[in-house]
Structure formats: structure tokens, C-alpha cells
Design a protein around this motif. Structure first.
Motif, PDB file in Angstrom:
ATOM      1  N   CYS A  28       0.856  -1.182   0.000  1.00  8.50           N
ATOM      2  CA  CYS A  28       0.000   0.000   0.000  1.00  8.50           C
ATOM      3  C   CYS A  28       0.891   1.231   0.000  1.00  8.50           C
ATOM      4  CB  CYS A  28      -0.862   0.056   1.260  1.00  8.50           C
ATOM      5  SG  CYS A  28      -2.057  -1.257   1.382  1.00  8.50           S
ATOM      6  N   TYR A  54       1.207   4.965   0.995  1.00  3.63           N
ATOM      7  CA  TYR A  54       0.460   5.737   1.991  1.00  3.63           C
ATOM      8  C   TYR A  54       1.006   7.163   2.035  1.00  3.63           C
ATOM      9  CZ  TYR A  54      -2.062   6.524   6.422  1.00  3.63           C
ATOM     10  OH  TYR A  54      -2.909   6.980   7.410  1.00  3.63           O
ATOM     11  N   HIS A  73       1.086  13.709   7.800  1.00  2.35           N
ATOM     12  CA  HIS A  73       2.247  14.563   8.008  1.00  2.35           C
ATOM     13  C   HIS A  73       3.281  14.433   6.887  1.00  2.35           C
ATOM     14  CE1 HIS A  73       0.746  15.484  11.909  1.00  2.35           C
ATOM     15  NE2 HIS A  73       0.608  14.209  12.169  1.00  2.35           N
ATOM     16  N   ALA A 100       5.758  13.121   6.072  1.00  3.20           N
ATOM     17  CA  ALA A 100       6.884  12.337   6.562  1.00  3.20           C
ATOM     18  C   ALA A 100       7.942  12.053   5.497  1.00  3.20           C
ATOM     19  CB  ALA A 100       6.387  11.012   7.173  1.00  3.20           C
ATOM     20  N   LEU A 101       8.321  13.078   4.764  1.00  2.00           N
ATOM     21  CA  LEU A 101       9.526  12.931   3.943  1.00  2.00           C
ATOM     22  C   LEU A 101      10.695  12.867   4.905  1.00  2.00           C
ATOM     23  CD1 LEU A 101       9.138  15.424   0.976  1.00  2.00           C
ATOM     24  CD2 LEU A 101       9.106  12.944   0.896  1.00  2.00           C
ATOM     25  N   PHE A 102      11.614  11.946   4.698  1.00  2.00           N
ATOM     26  CA  PHE A 102      12.719  11.802   5.644  1.00  2.00           C
ATOM     27  C   PHE A 102      13.600  13.044   5.599  1.00  2.00           C
ATOM     28  CE2 PHE A 102      11.954   7.304   4.144  1.00  2.00           C
ATOM     29  CZ  PHE A 102      11.044   7.057   5.150  1.00  2.00           C
ATOM     30  N   PRO A 103      13.679  13.783   6.709  1.00  3.46           N
ATOM     31  CA  PRO A 103      14.353  15.088   6.666  1.00  3.46           C
ATOM     32  C   PRO A 103      15.863  14.979   6.489  1.00  3.46           C
ATOM     33  CG  PRO A 103      13.635  14.577   8.908  1.00  3.46           C
ATOM     34  CD  PRO A 103      13.106  13.485   8.021  1.00  3.46           C
ATOM     35  N   MET A 115      17.410  13.029   4.397  1.00  9.54           N
ATOM     36  CA  MET A 115      17.793  12.536   3.071  1.00  9.54           C
ATOM     37  C   MET A 115      17.359  13.543   2.006  1.00  9.54           C
ATOM     38  SD  MET A 115      16.448   8.659   3.097  1.00  9.54           S
ATOM     39  CE  MET A 115      16.637   7.586   4.502  1.00  9.54           C
ATOM     40  N   PHE A 155      14.554   5.149  -1.367  1.00 16.44           N
ATOM     41  CA  PHE A 155      14.389   4.342  -0.154  1.00 16.44           C
ATOM     42  C   PHE A 155      13.527   3.083  -0.360  1.00 16.44           C
ATOM     43  CE2 PHE A 155      12.611   3.255   3.956  1.00 16.44           C
ATOM     44  CZ  PHE A 155      13.737   3.256   4.755  1.00 16.44           C
ATOM     45  N   PRO A 156      12.404   3.163  -1.086  1.00 10.83           N
ATOM     46  CA  PRO A 156      11.590   1.937  -1.219  1.00 10.83           C
ATOM     47  C   PRO A 156      12.164   0.933  -2.215  1.00 10.83           C
ATOM     48  CG  PRO A 156      10.305   3.936  -1.651  1.00 10.83           C
ATOM     49  CD  PRO A 156      11.735   4.319  -1.663  1.00 10.83           C
ATOM     50  N   THR A 192      15.375  -0.519  -2.465  1.00 11.85           N
ATOM     51  CA  THR A 192      16.674  -1.148  -2.207  1.00 11.85           C
ATOM     52  C   THR A 192      16.752  -2.587  -2.684  1.00 11.85           C
ATOM     53  OG1 THR A 192      15.822  -1.390  -0.017  1.00 11.85           O
ATOM     54  CG2 THR A 192      17.605   0.190  -0.304  1.00 11.85           C
ATOM     55  N   ARG A 248       7.126   9.214  -4.004  1.00 15.17           N
ATOM     56  CA  ARG A 248       7.702   8.178  -3.151  1.00 15.17           C
ATOM     57  C   ARG A 248       6.677   7.073  -2.878  1.00 15.17           C
ATOM     58  NH1 ARG A 248       9.578   9.438   2.931  1.00 15.17           N
ATOM     59  NH2 ARG A 248       7.335   9.414   3.147  1.00 15.17           N
ATOM     60  N   ALA A 249       5.419   7.478  -2.690  1.00 14.28           N
ATOM     61  CA  ALA A 249       4.393   6.475  -2.405  1.00 14.28           C
ATOM     62  C   ALA A 249       4.123   5.601  -3.628  1.00 14.28           C
ATOM     63  CB  ALA A 249       3.112   7.164  -1.941  1.00 14.28           C
TER      64      ALA A 249
END
Lengths: 347, 190
Positions: free
Chosen positions: A73, A75, A79, A81-84, A86, A94-95, A97, A140-141
Motif C-alpha cells: 500500500c 500511503y 504529516h 513524513a519525507l525523511f528530513p 535525506m 528508499f523503497p 533497495t 515516493r508512495a
């Protein structure tokens, strides 16, 4: 295609959603985010079952509970939630690897192009504009090719431009991917603009489902109508019903109205009458006797809305009219409000 | 003046801190992020060395190991110092791990990351200032412990030199704690 039956923390809903955007609409605390979290696997329901395509993600009876990383999924959480720590490019990687380096590069490049993020790619989230951050969250999602996209609307902090960007992205996702999307929102306009279907939620219960137009035109209950922000709701009694001539007569507190025949209702039923503010016809009262379905009313307030003028009459009757129409007759004190028979709905 | 005691204590304190990092971080993570039965008991046990007087704890340990009485050896000193450094390091790391916003970790999980990967690539980098500060505080604590021991063992006759060394150790501890505090204050913009 997602099917979910979820019971958790005062929540109890059951629904299906196919391709296209399905909006979860309801006030704060209705359980929209809980539903999304349960489907993503961030929250374990007490009971129920969640099936995505042919795969069981959660089943309370057999205690099957897939961890979030195996649920496929995407998501877009409230918030973002982008990794601050990176860069946007690393956020996108990131998803991926588990993929070979070439394939990873190809996909990141493709996403950067699709969401026009090339310039922002080497920068960290706090160094780019909110619109770029938003596009990156969606990229990213989507980059892991999920089977379902969950989108939670931020509760605040979206200005008009960003909201427009948000709508554009969602519309593009709908058109380009054909992915089922579950969108949590508190905004009725968003539902109308984007959603094929909406689920009306209140206090953890599902009140009504259907295409937004249909839900708004025919709310299933007074509660549903109130949640949809329908202003003209009056208790009434059915005093006449004639299926032959397709007419009915409703007695309200202060006056009676003639409407179409209401199938499935009985003489003497206590019902709620519901009239959309935009469907009332208003005009100046010249002192003559009001005709059928017309009521002479005093105007209490006129409110400027972005696209119309809202007239509030005595007896909590509200009508919306176009601004030029209002300009022509704004000096009126007494008004004649007409309830067209086809605008009358009973709940 | 001989600085041997200072170097000795720094070396061994460094070793003790390094040894307490893996179990300290693990405990901190488990206590900050996991719910399981007996969690509070584990929490209390891990904090025990912080409140028990050293003599009592050492007496327990040595009796349990049937090594009493024992001759002083640096190996033993490092082992015991590790036990003392661990709760301090654990408490401070736990606070900074707990301060990491769950939404980042959840986002990583939804993007297919395993728990280990979430910890290593998301939680730790976001908490690094606090974790480093915890290590510095642990080091300060161990240096202070070792300083005293070292002075007693090596250099017990010359009072003036002992005083100077104590002062140096005090300054070193203060510097470590100050650096830790500064680190935690200068948070990166989120």
C-alpha cells in the motif's frame, strides 16, 4: 479492489472500493485516518478482515496480520513524513533497495520527470517548496508500484495554491495509473472534484455510500444531511399523498407545501424535509397573495460567499443565489421564497 | 607531573563506554518502542545500577561469581564500569529515540523497510545528536570513576599531583557533558 471490514477503537465499518478515487468523508474524529492506518497495517484492528485484490492482509478470526512492509500500500500520510535527513532523490530511492542499481536509477529518473522534481532532487525536504515536497511524497508512495494508494488529507496548513496542486496530482494519479485510491477528506468540494464514490462516515460508523452527487442529492438520514452541510432541514408531517396525480402535501411549522408523491411513505408520517439552498427560488414580495409553494419571508442576513450570496431568512431558511441576481434586488425587505416541488426531499 | 592516570582512565573509560553502547542502545530501543509484558520490570532492572551504591552492587556481583575477595585488575574494572555506564547511556538514548516522530518510522515501514532497516536508516540518523550526547555523558561518568581508581592505584603519595589530576579529570568530565548539551540544543530543522 480493496474490501475491508474493520472493528477497532470505536470503529466499525465494512466497504469495498474498486479502481478510481473513493473518498472517506466525515468530520474530525469520524475514523477516517484509523481506517487508512488499519489498511496500511499501522494499527491492528480488534476484529475484521482486509482483502486487497486476492490477498488477505488481515483476518481477525485466523489471526493473520501482514506487516506493513508486505502490504503493497502506498500511503501519503497526514504529516507527509519525507525523511528530513535525506535528499528528495534518496527519499525516492528508499523503497527500492531490493532492486538492481540500474533499475533503481531508471525508476527514480522516471518519477523525477513525471513529477517535475529534477531541480529539487539533490536538496533536502526543508530546502524545497511545499509544492515540491507534496509532489515528492506522492512520487515516493507510487515508486514501489503499490496496489492501492492511501491518501490522508492534512488537517490544516494547505493554502489554496497547494490544495490546487493536491487536486491536480490526484487527478493525474487517477488518470495515469488506474490505481484504487482511498482518500480521506473533510472537504465536500474535494469529494465532488475527484471522487467516483464517497463513504460518509461519522463517529466510526458508515452512514451512506455512493457517488458524491447522489449522496448529496438524496442523503440517507438527517444525520447524513447535517454532515453534508445541508442547511434547510425542517421537521414536517405528510398530510396528503396522491400517487395518481403524483402529488403530496407537507405540513411544516408555519406553512404547507405541495410536492411530488413520496413512494414508501404513509399518510401522517413525521419526516424531515430537506431542500438544497441553491434550489430555492427567491424574488421580491410586492404585497400580493403568495401563490402555491410560495412563502413571504423577512430577510435576516445576506452573506457574501466566494461564488454566490447566501440569504438567511426568518425561520432558519437559507437560499443561495447568484451575485448579479442579488445585486438587482438587494434593497428588498420582504421576500417571496418559492419551494419548487421537485426540490422537496423527505428523509 | 605524570599524566599517566589521566590517559589510563580515558583509555579504559573509552573502552567501557564502547562496550556499553550495543546493549545500551538495544535496551533503549526496546524500552522506547516496544510493548511487551515485563517491560516495566526490565526498565527498573536496567536502572538499578543508577540508584544502588557501587559497593553494594559490586558485592552482589562478586558474591554471585564466587570471586570474592578479588585482586584489582583492569579487566574487572572495565567490566564493572560498563555496568555503571550502561544505565546512564540507556536512559539518555531512550529519551532521544522516543523523541523521533513515529510518522517517519511508519512511512518507512509502508515503503517496505524491515524493522532493522527502519532503526538503522531512520530512527538512528534522526536521533543522532541525542545518541552522541548520551555517549559523551556515559564517557564522562566512566572517566570520573576511573580517574579516582587510577589515582589511588598509581599515584597515592604526592597530594599536590593528585589534586592537579583530580582537577583535570573534573575539567574533562565537564567538557564532555557541556559538549553533549550543546549537541542536543542545536537541533537540525525538521
Amino acid at each position: 479492489m480493496i474490501q475491508a471490514r474493520v472493528a477497532a477503537l470505536g470503529l466499525e465499518v465494512e466497504f469495498q472500493a474498486a479502481a478510481g478515487i473513493t473518498a472517506l468523508f466525515g468530520p474530525a474524529g469520524a475514523g477516517k485516518t484509523l481506517i487508512l492506518d488499519a489498511i496500511a497495517g499501522l494499527l491492528t484492528p480488534r476484529a475484521g478482515r482486509i482483502i486487497l485484490d486476492d490477498e488477505i492482509l488481515f483476518d481477525g478470526a485466523s489471526r493473520l496480520n501482514r506487516p506493513p512492509r508486505l502490504r503493497h500500500c502506498g500511503y501519503v500520510a497526514r504529516h507527509w513524513a519525507l525523511f528530513p535527513h535525506m535528499s528528495l532523490r534518496d527519499n525516492l530511492q528508499f523503497p527500492l533497495t531490493h532492486l538492481a542499481r540500474l533499475e533503481r536509477r531508471r525508476r527514480v529518473k522516471e518519477m523525477l520527470e513525471r513529477f517535475s522534481l529534477h531541480e529539487a532532487a539533490p536538496r533536502r525536504p526543508h530546502a524545497v517548496s511545499p509544492a515540491e515536497r507534496l509532489r515528492c511524497v506522492f512520487a515516493r508512495a507510487l515508486i514501489g508500484e503499490p496496489k492501492l494508494l492511501l491518501v490522508d488529507e492534512p488537517s490544516s496548513g494547505m493554502d489554496i495554491a497547494l490544495r490546487a496542486e493536491w487536486h491536480t496530482i490526484l487527478r493525474r494519479v487517477r488518470e495515469e495509473t488506474g490505481l484504487p485510491v482511498l482518500l480521506s477528506t473533510r472537504d465536500l468540494e474535494t469529494c465532488f472534484e475527484l471522487a467516483n464514490n464517497m463513504l460518509l462516515l461519522n463517529a466510526g460508523r458508515l452512514l451512506q455510500t455512493g457517488p458524491p452527487r447522489k449522496v448529496l442529492d438524496q442523503p440517507a438520514s438527517v444525520q447524513a444531511a447535517r454532515l453534508l452541510g445541508i442547511r434547510n432541514l425542517f421537521p414536517a408531517e405528510i398530510v396528503a399523498l396522491d400517487p395518481g396525480r403524483n402529488t403530496s402535501r407537507l405540513r411544516l411549522e408555519a406553512f404547507e407545501l405541495t410536492g411530488h408523491y413520496f413512494p414508501g411513505r404513509l399518510l401522517g408520517d413525521r419526516v424531515w424535509l430537506c431542500v438544497q439552498p441553491g434550489e430555492l427560488r427567491v424574488g421580491p414580495h410586492d404585497g400580493s397573495k403568495p401563490q402555491s409553494n410560495q412563502v413571504a419571508l423577512r430577510l435576516e442576513r445576506a452573506l457574501e460567499m466566494p461564488r454566490s450570496v447566501r440569504l438567511e431568512f426568518a425561520g432558519a431558511i437559507v437560499a443561495d443565489i447568484a451575485r448579479p441576481d442579488f445585486e438587482l434586488q438587494k434593497d428588498n425587505k420582504e421576500w417571496l421564497v418559492e419551494f419548487p416541488p421537485r426540490a422537496l426531499r423527505v428523509l | 607531573m605524570s599524566l599517566d592516570p589521566l590517559w589510563l582512565s580515558l583509555r579504559y573509560a573509552g573502552l567501557a563506554t564502547l562496550l556499553s553502547i550495543p546493549p545500551g542502545m538495544l535496551l533503549a530501543y526496546i524500552l522506547a518502542r516496544r510493548e511487551f509484558p515485563g517491560r516495566d520490570l526490565l526498565d527498573a532492572a536496567a536502572n538499578l545500577p543508577l540508584v544502588l551504591p557501587p559497593a553494594v552492587l559490586i558485592y552482589y556481583l562478586l558474591s554471585a561469581l564466587r570471586r570474592w575477595p578479588v585482586a584489582f585488575s583492569w579487566d574487572w574494572a572495565v567490566a564493572l564500569s560498563t555496568i555503571y555506564t550502561l544505565p546512564l547511556l540507556m536512559r539518555m538514548s531512550r529519551a532521544s529515540l522516543a523523541a523521533v516522530d513515529h510518522s517517519f518510522e511508519n512511512a518507512a515501514r509502508c515503503l517496505g523497510a524491515s524493522e532493522l532497516r527502519v532503526f538503522w536508516w531512520i530512527t538512528t540518523p534522526l536521533a543522532w545528536r541525542g545518541l552522541l550526547a548520551a555517549m559523551l555523558a556515559g564517557l564522562a561518568r566512566a572517566v570520573a570513576d576511573f580517574g579516582l581508581t587510577a589515582i589511588v592505584i598509581i599515584n597515592s603519595k604526592d597530594t599536590a599531583q593528585t589534586f592537579a589530576l583530580l582537577l583535570l579529570i573534573g575539567v574533562a568530565v565537564l567538557a564532555a557533558l557541556y559538549a553533549g548539551n550543546r549537541l542536543q540544543r542545536g537541533r537540525a530543522p525538521a
